[in-house]
Design a protein around this motif. Structure first.
Motif, short mmCIF file in Angstrom:
data_model
loop_
_atom_site.label_atom_id
_atom_site.label_comp_id
_atom_site.label_asym_id
_atom_site.label_seq_id
_atom_site.Cartn_x
_atom_site.Cartn_y
_atom_site.Cartn_z
N ILE A 1 3.04 -9.78 -4.32
CA ILE A 1 2.88 -11.02 -3.84
C ILE A 1 1.96 -11.18 -2.49
O ILE A 1 0.86 -11.73 -2.64
CB ILE A 1 4.24 -11.97 -3.62
CG1 ILE A 1 4.76 -12.11 -4.86
CG2 ILE A 1 3.66 -13.14 -2.90
CD1 ILE A 1 6.12 -12.80 -4.80
N ALA A 2 2.49 -10.18 -1.74
CA ALA A 2 1.75 -10.08 -0.38
C ALA A 2 0.32 -9.33 -0.57
O ALA A 2 -0.86 -9.94 -0.20
CB ALA A 2 2.38 -9.07 0.49
N GLY A 3 -0.10 -8.59 -1.61
CA GLY A 3 -1.12 -8.13 -1.78
C GLY A 3 -2.13 -9.08 -2.29
O GLY A 3 -3.36 -9.28 -2.01
N GLY B 1 5.00 4.76 0.76
CA GLY B 1 3.69 4.98 0.00
C GLY B 1 3.66 4.19 -1.12
O GLY B 1 2.50 3.51 -1.28
N LEU B 2 4.83 4.08 -1.95
CA LEU B 2 4.72 3.28 -3.12
C LEU B 2 4.55 1.75 -2.68
O LEU B 2 3.53 1.03 -3.43
CB LEU B 2 5.98 3.35 -3.88
CG LEU B 2 6.37 2.15 -4.87
CD1 LEU B 2 5.38 2.43 -6.39
CD2 LEU B 2 7.63 2.18 -5.54
N LEU B 3 5.08 1.13 -1.92
CA LEU B 3 4.85 -0.27 -1.17
C LEU B 3 3.64 -0.42 -0.76
O LEU B 3 3.02 -1.29 -1.09
CB LEU B 3 5.97 -0.73 -0.29
CG LEU B 3 7.50 -0.66 -0.75
CD1 LEU B 3 8.34 -0.90 0.22
CD2 LEU B 3 7.51 -1.69 -1.90
N PHE B 4 3.25 0.48 0.04
CA PHE B 4 1.72 0.31 0.58
C PHE B 4 0.78 0.49 -0.47
O PHE B 4 -0.23 -0.52 -0.37
CB PHE B 4 1.47 1.57 1.63
CG PHE B 4 0.08 1.80 2.28
CD1 PHE B 4 -0.37 0.78 3.26
CD2 PHE B 4 -0.69 2.54 1.49
CE1 PHE B 4 -1.58 0.82 3.64
CE2 PHE B 4 -2.18 2.63 2.08
CZ PHE B 4 -2.39 1.78 2.94
N LEU C 1 -3.58 -2.13 -3.92
CA LEU C 1 -3.90 -2.33 -4.95
C LEU C 1 -4.21 -3.88 -5.44
O LEU C 1 -5.07 -4.36 -6.19
CB LEU C 1 -3.07 -1.78 -6.10
CG LEU C 1 -3.55 -1.81 -7.55
CD1 LEU C 1 -4.76 -1.18 -7.85
CD2 LEU C 1 -2.46 -1.24 -8.59
N PHE C 2 -3.25 -4.71 -5.09
CA PHE C 2 -3.33 -6.01 -5.63
C PHE C 2 -4.06 -6.83 -4.56
O PHE C 2 -4.57 -8.05 -4.88
CB PHE C 2 -1.91 -6.64 -5.59
CG PHE C 2 -1.13 -6.34 -6.77
CD1 PHE C 2 -1.14 -6.99 -7.80
CD2 PHE C 2 -0.14 -5.10 -6.77
CE1 PHE C 2 -0.45 -6.67 -9.10
CE2 PHE C 2 0.45 -4.57 -8.08
CZ PHE C 2 0.32 -5.41 -9.03
#
Length: 388
Positions: free
Chosen positions: A32-34, A239-242, A247-248
């Motif tokens: 959502i943030a992305g 790293g996954l969350l970043f 990406l989004f």
């Protein structure tokens, strides 16, 4: 083999860290943030995409490398030969990834998007790009066999370089022409695919191998797994969350401005991930694999290399094309679906025959295969509590 009472997965969240316990919430918040950042921060997409590694944005590349390194540092490379000798699993993985997967996506794309050729082509490209990165995270979270995942990811990487262009020609040109359907030309560079594999698998794999080899040589396995791994482990989750946020953010405006198109693309993707994962589980159990290797087989079959798919779609058809949008929607659907399937896997694990859950390790520890519930688990001992 060490026999210990099974762990009640219902109690697992109380032993995990605060971040691990609410992982689906953090992933959802990152998505959502992305999207919101990409939609409402002017110029952010241009800044994030200004510098590239291969065909992938530098921030995404850094996130992927940080995400994969800790998991590959946990692999016990001295037992990879036991995985490679498991011909049932190796052949099953090749069939699932390079025969069934592309054929299934081709069928779903034509069945559900017969009137949308650009999106259909984009989905077929997604089906051809087999996962070599994020699957190591899902496998680790689901208590899969970490060493088996490393071998299957490497195997997929080799086949990706060899087969991607050939299968692209077959499913986008030859087969539609034989069936009297619309055809699409796909011109991809073998070197471009190889470069992607070398960067996103080769670098973290080499770093992980050297970390274990040099760390154990200098301080011993007890120090490496008891002190070093707990310190680097959280990097994988961050790293996954970043990566998800970046990406989004890159595609936020595209996603929010075409919601109906996103919904149309999502339907075949949902069917694809569910069928491939369930098929991997069914096949693994049918050929007698234990829980850990069955889980690895299922997740390596269901995941896709969205970085490669997006790069190919943009490179061949353009950043604003329908093919590129289909590639972008891939991780939008894949991430929450595979996170949900992690929990389904852990639920199935409780119903798996006890004798088929564990593997004997060469060092005689009797450690349960894939004994790591999360890339960011606080210690190797707590990992064993969760996955053991």
């Amino acid at each position: 083999m060490l026999n210990r009472p099974d762990v009640d997965e219902a109690a697992v969240p109380h032993r995990l860290s605060f971040v691990d316990r609410f992982l689906p919430l953090w992933i959802g918040a990152a998505m959502i943030a992305g999207v919101l950042l990409g939609r409402f921060v002017p110029g952010l997409q241009r800044v994030l995409d200004a510098v590239r590694v291969g065909d992938v944005s530098l921030p995404i590349a850094l996130g992927l490398l940080l995400m994969m390194y800790p998991v590959l540092a946990k692999v016990r490379y001295d037992r990879l030969d036991t995985v490679a000798r498991d011909r049932r699993m190796m052949v099953s993985s090749l069939v699932l990834n390079w025969v069934i997967g592309p054929a299934l996506m081709f069928a779903l794309a034509w069945l559900l998007l017969p009137d949308l050729p650009e999106y259909r082509t984009g989905l077929i490209i997604v089906g051809l790009a087999r996962c070599i990165a994020m699957v190591v995270i899902w496998n680790d979270l689901a208590c899969g066999d970490r060493e088996a995942a490393a071998v299957l990811v490497a195997l997929n990487s080799v086949f990706q370089v060899i087969a991607f262009g050939v299968l692209g020609w077959f499913y986008l040109e030859a087969l539609p022409d034989w069936l009297g359907l619309d055809t699409t030309t796909l011109d991809v560079s073998v070197w471009g695919i190889a470069k992607s594999v070398l960067i996103f698998l080769g670098i973290p794999l080499l770093a992980g191998y050297l970390s274990r080899r040099l760390g154990e040589k200098a301080r011993g396995r007890h120090w490496y797994e008891g002190e070093f791994l707990p310190k680097v482990g959280p990097i994988a989750l961050y790293g996954l969350l970043f990566t998800i946020v970046v990406l989004f953010a890159l595609q936020g405006e595209t996603i929010t401005s075409r919601p109906l198109d996103v919904a149309r693309i999502a339907l075949p993707l949902l069917a694809y991930f569910a069928i491939m994962w369930a098929g991997g589980y069914g096949l693994g159990k049918a050929i007698g694999l234990n829980y850990a290797r069955t889980t690895t087989l299922a997740f390596t079959a269901a995941g896709n290399n969205f970085e490669l798919a997006i790069a190919v779609a943009i490179g061949v058809f353009g950043v604003t094309s329908g093919q590129a949008l289909a590639g972008v929607v891939g991780p939008l659907i894949e991430v929450p679906v595979l996170v949900a399937l992690v929990y389904v896997s852990l639920w199935l694990r409780k119903r798996w025959p006890r004798a088929a859950q564990a593997l004997s390790f060469p060092d005689g520890t009797g450690r349960v295969a894939g004994a790591s519930s999360a890339a960011a688990a606080p210690s190797d001992a707590s990992n064993r509590k969760v996955c053991g």
